[in-house]
Design a protein around this motif. Structure first.
Motif, PDB file in Angstrom:
ATOM      1  N   LEU A 107      22.010  81.961  57.520  1.00 35.01           N
ATOM      2  CA  LEU A 107      23.422  81.801  57.866  1.00 35.01           C
ATOM      3  C   LEU A 107      23.702  82.534  59.164  1.00 35.01           C
ATOM      4  N   LEU A 108      24.207  81.806  60.148  1.00 35.16           N
ATOM      5  CA  LEU A 108      24.607  82.402  61.419  1.00 35.16           C
ATOM      6  C   LEU A 108      26.089  82.736  61.353  1.00 35.16           C
ATOM      7  N   LEU A 109      26.411  84.004  61.440  1.00 36.94           N
ATOM      8  CA  LEU A 109      27.791  84.478  61.348  1.00 36.94           C
ATOM      9  C   LEU A 109      28.294  84.790  62.752  1.00 36.94           C
ATOM     10  N   ILE A 110      29.286  84.019  63.215  1.00 35.45           N
ATOM     11  CA  ILE A 110      29.811  84.188  64.576  1.00 35.45           C
ATOM     12  C   ILE A 110      31.323  84.364  64.540  1.00 35.45           C
ATOM     13  N   ALA A 111      31.887  84.783  65.650  1.00 34.83           N
ATOM     14  CA  ALA A 111      33.325  85.053  65.720  1.00 34.83           C
ATOM     15  C   ALA A 111      34.112  83.881  66.290  1.00 34.83           C
ATOM     16  N   HIS A 112      33.536  83.185  67.278  1.00 31.43           N
ATOM     17  CA  HIS A 112      34.264  82.119  67.963  1.00 31.43           C
ATOM     18  C   HIS A 112      33.371  80.910  68.193  1.00 31.43           C
ATOM     19  N   PRO A 113      33.960  79.725  68.266  1.00 28.68           N
ATOM     20  CA  PRO A 113      33.200  78.563  68.725  1.00 28.68           C
ATOM     21  C   PRO A 113      32.684  78.817  70.145  1.00 28.68           C
ATOM     22  N   ASP A 114      31.460  78.539  70.377  1.00 27.03           N
ATOM     23  CA  ASP A 114      30.632  78.706  71.592  1.00 27.03           C
ATOM     24  C   ASP A 114      29.706  79.914  71.494  1.00 27.03           C
ATOM     25  N   ASP A 115      29.948  80.830  70.522  1.00 22.40           N
ATOM     26  CA  ASP A 115      29.021  81.953  70.333  1.00 22.40           C
ATOM     27  C   ASP A 115      27.633  81.454  69.950  1.00 22.40           C
ATOM     28  N   GLU A 116      27.586  80.366  69.174  1.00 24.88           N
ATOM     29  CA  GLU A 116      26.308  79.864  68.667  1.00 24.88           C
ATOM     30  C   GLU A 116      25.366  79.430  69.786  1.00 24.88           C
ATOM     31  N   CYS A 117      25.915  78.916  70.892  1.00 22.83           N
ATOM     32  CA  CYS A 117      25.057  78.456  71.980  1.00 22.83           C
ATOM     33  C   CYS A 117      24.989  79.467  73.126  1.00 22.83           C
ATOM     34  N   MET A 118      26.005  80.250  73.329  1.00 23.24           N
ATOM     35  CA  MET A 118      25.990  81.227  74.418  1.00 23.24           C
ATOM     36  C   MET A 118      25.083  82.413  74.116  1.00 23.24           C
TER      37      MET A 118
ATOM     38  N   ASP B 230      42.957  73.740  68.146  1.00 27.64           N
ATOM     39  CA  ASP B 230      42.894  72.395  67.562  1.00 27.64           C
ATOM     40  C   ASP B 230      41.631  71.639  67.973  1.00 27.64           C
ATOM     41  N   VAL B 231      41.081  71.970  69.133  1.00 25.20           N
ATOM     42  CA  VAL B 231      39.922  71.213  69.643  1.00 25.20           C
ATOM     43  C   VAL B 231      38.603  71.963  69.505  1.00 25.20           C
ATOM     44  N   ARG B 232      38.644  73.265  69.429  1.00 24.77           N
ATOM     45  CA  ARG B 232      37.413  74.036  69.464  1.00 24.77           C
ATOM     46  C   ARG B 232      36.543  73.875  68.205  1.00 24.77           C
ATOM     47  N   PRO B 233      37.103  73.718  67.002  1.00 30.42           N
ATOM     48  CA  PRO B 233      36.222  73.466  65.845  1.00 30.42           C
ATOM     49  C   PRO B 233      35.409  72.181  65.995  1.00 30.42           C
ATOM     50  N   THR B 234      36.012  71.133  66.565  1.00 30.33           N
ATOM     51  CA  THR B 234      35.268  69.890  66.806  1.00 30.33           C
ATOM     52  C   THR B 234      34.162  70.116  67.824  1.00 30.33           C
ATOM     53  N   GLU B 235      34.441  70.896  68.843  1.00 30.32           N
ATOM     54  CA  GLU B 235      33.417  71.222  69.837  1.00 30.32           C
ATOM     55  C   GLU B 235      32.274  72.006  69.200  1.00 30.32           C
ATOM     56  N   LEU B 236      32.601  72.869  68.252  1.00 35.25           N
ATOM     57  CA  LEU B 236      31.578  73.644  67.569  1.00 35.25           C
ATOM     58  C   LEU B 236      30.611  72.735  66.811  1.00 35.25           C
ATOM     59  N   VAL B 237      31.143  71.755  66.098  1.00 33.40           N
ATOM     60  CA  VAL B 237      30.296  70.828  65.343  1.00 33.40           C
ATOM     61  C   VAL B 237      29.369  70.063  66.290  1.00 33.40           C
TER      62      VAL B 237
ATOM     63  N   LYS C 138      33.845  71.627  76.057  1.00 27.36           N
ATOM     64  CA  LYS C 138      34.476  71.238  77.320  1.00 27.36           C
ATOM     65  C   LYS C 138      35.683  72.097  77.652  1.00 27.36           C
ATOM     66  N   SER C 139      36.376  72.594  76.626  1.00 27.51           N
ATOM     67  CA  SER C 139      37.561  73.416  76.878  1.00 27.51           C
ATOM     68  C   SER C 139      37.202  74.776  77.464  1.00 27.51           C
ATOM     69  N   GLN C 140      35.920  75.150  77.407  1.00 29.24           N
ATOM     70  CA  GLN C 140      35.492  76.474  77.867  1.00 29.24           C
ATOM     71  C   GLN C 140      34.687  76.428  79.165  1.00 29.24           C
ATOM     72  N   LEU C 141      34.516  75.248  79.733  1.00 29.21           N
ATOM     73  CA  LEU C 141      33.657  75.101  80.908  1.00 29.21           C
ATOM     74  C   LEU C 141      34.400  75.442  82.197  1.00 29.21           C
ATOM     75  N   VAL C 142      34.696  76.731  82.365  1.00 30.66           N
ATOM     76  CA  VAL C 142      35.231  77.222  83.630  1.00 30.66           C
ATOM     77  C   VAL C 142      34.057  77.626  84.518  1.00 30.66           C
ATOM     78  N   TRP C 143      34.313  77.938  85.775  1.00 32.17           N
ATOM     79  CA  TRP C 143      33.241  78.114  86.746  1.00 32.17           C
ATOM     80  C   TRP C 143      32.250  79.209  86.373  1.00 32.17           C
ATOM     81  N   PHE C 144      32.747  80.331  85.804  1.00 31.85           N
ATOM     82  CA  PHE C 144      31.822  81.431  85.520  1.00 31.85           C
ATOM     83  C   PHE C 144      30.935  81.146  84.317  1.00 31.85           C
ATOM     84  N   ARG C 145      31.286  80.138  83.499  1.00 29.51           N
ATOM     85  CA  ARG C 145      30.401  79.747  82.399  1.00 29.51           C
ATOM     86  C   ARG C 145      29.108  79.145  82.943  1.00 29.51           C
TER      87      ARG C 145
END
Length: 354
Positions: free
Chosen positions: A65-76, A107-114, A329-336
């Protein structure tokens, strides 16, 4: 143009050999493991599970089980770990404790996580959970209560046969308060009383009483006992953004800790007093009468290697991790994009048992 070539040529001369080193390590299974960690994450017959977990077959590997705090932690942060575990036949589930609604994008980040988890190899969306808990909201200045995290974790695990839990360490890689709180919450979860056939008991409830069906859900202790917990190791900011250049130091550091330091510790502690076998048996007997489980005591029969793992992703795995991040996609700012290029966590993960 020539000055630019002169600037980047030394970097290329260093990067290319290191890339071949990465490929070599990846071809040797992509990870460095101590014996205990290998049994915990993959079991004793890893090759059999790897071949039996292909398309159309059911996985018989360990469940992590991977326990994370926010969507995008799993890949970052955890991409090399997730990719290698999935490739090796382990069942990987993801529990995200918030929807990442700090900027109003919950509203959009859980879908991005999946979608991101599918890109990492977790194809079954039912194994990905993203919660919206009133006391676990995305806030870099909020320290989540350890008791709340432990309660939510117990409820999520339930009767699942989770054998390993992976999360952040006490520094949270980036220092984010929510990341760091997960470590405290997992430690709290580990401290909950365990009774065979009954639940993990929270809030100092009587461990001798059955857990109330009207109360919170909680995990019953499986026949294999409590899950082993691992934390992703935080490092200095210089190493964090050195990418694959950090690989030689990581590998050498691991090998030194595994093969050299244990022998030195053993010689230095040769006069250390250990428990007698009769004392251990007495403790086990008392625990059995009380209906409790005991952990296997550590012995001094030989040098003890650190219970940890180093996951190394090759170029293809690094690209896979980057593709997973593009699902957010909601998190893809330049520094990402700079993070994807230079972060060492896109190619190397060090896990240490908590």
């Amino acid at each position: 143009m020539l000055p630019l070539i002169g600037l980047f040529l030394p970097l290329l001369l260093v990067f290319i050999p290191l890339s071949f080193l990465t490929l070599f390590v990846e071809s040797r299974s992509g990870l460095l493991l101590t014996a205990e960690t290998k049994r915990t994450l993959f079991g004793s017959d890893r090759k059999r599970r790897k071949h039996s977990s292909g398309k159309g077959g059911s996985s018989v590997g360990k469940t992590a089980l991977l326990l994370i705090a926010h969507p995008d932690d799993e890949c970052m942060f955890f991409a090399p770990t997730v990719i290698e575990l999935v490739k090796s036949g382990a069942d990987v589930e993801v529990l995200c404790l918030s929807q990442g609604n700090a900027d109003g994008l919950g509203d959009v980040r859980p879908t991005e996580l999946v979608k991101s988890c599918k890109a990492l190899g977790i194809l079954d969306s039912s194994k990905v959970s993203c919660l919206d808990h009133a006391e676990l909201q995305d806030d870099p200045n909020a320290w989540w209560k350890a008791s709340v995290i432990a309660d939510v974790l117990s409820a999520h695990i339930g009767d699942r046969a989770i054998e390993a839990i992976i999360t952040f360490d006490q520094y949270g890689i980036s220092g984010h308060a929510n990341h760091r709180a997960l470590f405290d919450g997992l430690r709290y979860f580990q401290s909950l009383p365990m009774v065979p056939g009954r639940a993990f008991v929270a809030n100092n409830e009587d461990a001798n009483q059955p857990y109330s069906s009207a109360g919170r859900q909680s995990r019953r202790l499986s026949s294999r006992g409590a899950p082993v917990c691992y934390a992703l190791k935080s490092i200095s900011i210089l190493r964090k953004y050195s990418g694959v250049l950090d690989l030689p130091y990581t590998v050498l550091n691991f090998l030194v800790r595994k093969h050299i330091l244990p022998h030195r510790r053993l010689r230095a502690s040769s006069s250390r007093t250990t428990l007698r076998a009769s004392t251990v048996d007495a403790i086990k007997e008392k625990a059995a009468k009380a209906g409790l489980r005991t952990r296997k005591p550590k012995t001094s029969r030989g040098p003890s290697a650190p219970t940890e793992a180093v996951f190394v992703g090759g170029p293809l795995q690094a690209i896979q991790g980057c593709n997973a991040m593009t699902c957010h996609k909601s998190q893809l700012v330049w520094f990402r994009y700079l993070y994807l290029l230079f972060s060492r966590y896109m190619v190397i993960n060090e896990l240490v048992e908590i």
